[in-house]
Design a protein around this motif. Structure first.
Motif, short mmCIF file in Angstrom:
data_model
loop_
_atom_site.label_atom_id
_atom_site.label_comp_id
_atom_site.label_asym_id
_atom_site.label_seq_id
_atom_site.Cartn_x
_atom_site.Cartn_y
_atom_site.Cartn_z
N GLN A 142 0.85 -1.19 0.00
CA GLN A 142 0.00 0.00 0.00
C GLN A 142 0.88 1.24 0.00
N ALA A 143 0.73 2.02 -1.04
CA ALA A 143 1.45 3.29 -1.16
C ALA A 143 0.60 4.39 -0.54
N VAL A 188 0.33 -8.25 -4.54
CA VAL A 188 1.66 -8.34 -5.15
C VAL A 188 1.92 -9.76 -5.64
N ALA A 189 1.78 -10.74 -4.73
CA ALA A 189 2.11 -12.13 -5.09
C ALA A 189 1.44 -13.08 -4.12
N THR A 192 7.63 1.80 -4.21
CA THR A 192 7.62 2.35 -2.86
C THR A 192 6.26 2.16 -2.21
N ALA A 193 6.25 1.51 -1.04
CA ALA A 193 5.00 1.20 -0.34
C ALA A 193 5.32 0.50 0.97
N VAL A 194 4.29 0.32 1.78
CA VAL A 194 4.36 -0.58 2.93
C VAL A 194 3.94 -1.97 2.45
N TYR A 195 4.82 -2.93 2.66
CA TYR A 195 4.57 -4.30 2.21
C TYR A 195 4.15 -5.15 3.41
N SER A 196 3.05 -5.88 3.24
CA SER A 196 2.51 -6.73 4.30
C SER A 196 2.32 -8.15 3.80
N CYS A 197 2.56 -9.09 4.70
CA CYS A 197 2.28 -10.48 4.35
C CYS A 197 0.92 -10.88 4.92
N GLN A 257 8.26 -0.98 5.56
CA GLN A 257 8.35 0.09 4.56
C GLN A 257 9.47 -0.20 3.56
N VAL A 258 9.13 -0.07 2.30
CA VAL A 258 10.12 -0.14 1.21
C VAL A 258 10.08 1.19 0.48
#
Length: 122
Positions: free
Chosen positions: A39-40, A48-49, A91-96, A117-118
């Motif tokens: 989420q940006a 994403v995957a 660029t976004a916050v990546y969550s599993c 955060q990425v």
């Protein structure tokens, strides 16, 4: 107590790589489908995957296909996301997330991590 804890985020230049990891506990990891979302700022969360319980079936958003690789280690209760050729738009916050398959390509995501955060600089 269910936990999904992400790590590996950070600041990287465009064209660089990062590997995200998510360690799970509190549920039967090996039976669950797993996924990464992002989420940006100011945008909705996007897929994403995903990877199935066996690790043999994966699916990717078109925007990351060929650049990102999702994998899992059921012995370590870990799902990872290798991200190569990063772009500023990544660029976004990546969550599993962990969940169940309800129908082909239809998932119910039961558990979520807090995110990491990425940031990709141009």
């Amino acid at each position: 107590q269910v936990q999904l804890v992400e790590s590996g985020g950070g600041l990287v230049q465009a064209g660089g790589s990062l590997k995200l990891s998510c360690v799970a506990s509190g549920f039967t990891f090996r039976t669950r489908a797993l996924a990464w979302f992002r989420q940006a700022p100011g945008q909705e969360r996007e897929f994403v995957a995903t990877i199935d319980w066996s690790g043999l079936r994966t699916n990717y958003a078109d925007s990351v296909k060929g650049r990102f690789t999702i994998s899992r280690d059921n012995a370590k209760n870990t799902v990872s996301l290798q991200m190569n050729s990063l772009k500023p738009e990544d660029t976004a916050v990546y969550s599993c997330a962990a969940g169940r398959v309800r129908a082909p390509q239809i998932y119910e995501w039961d558990y979520w991590g807090q995110g990491t955060q990425v940031t990709v600089s141009s």
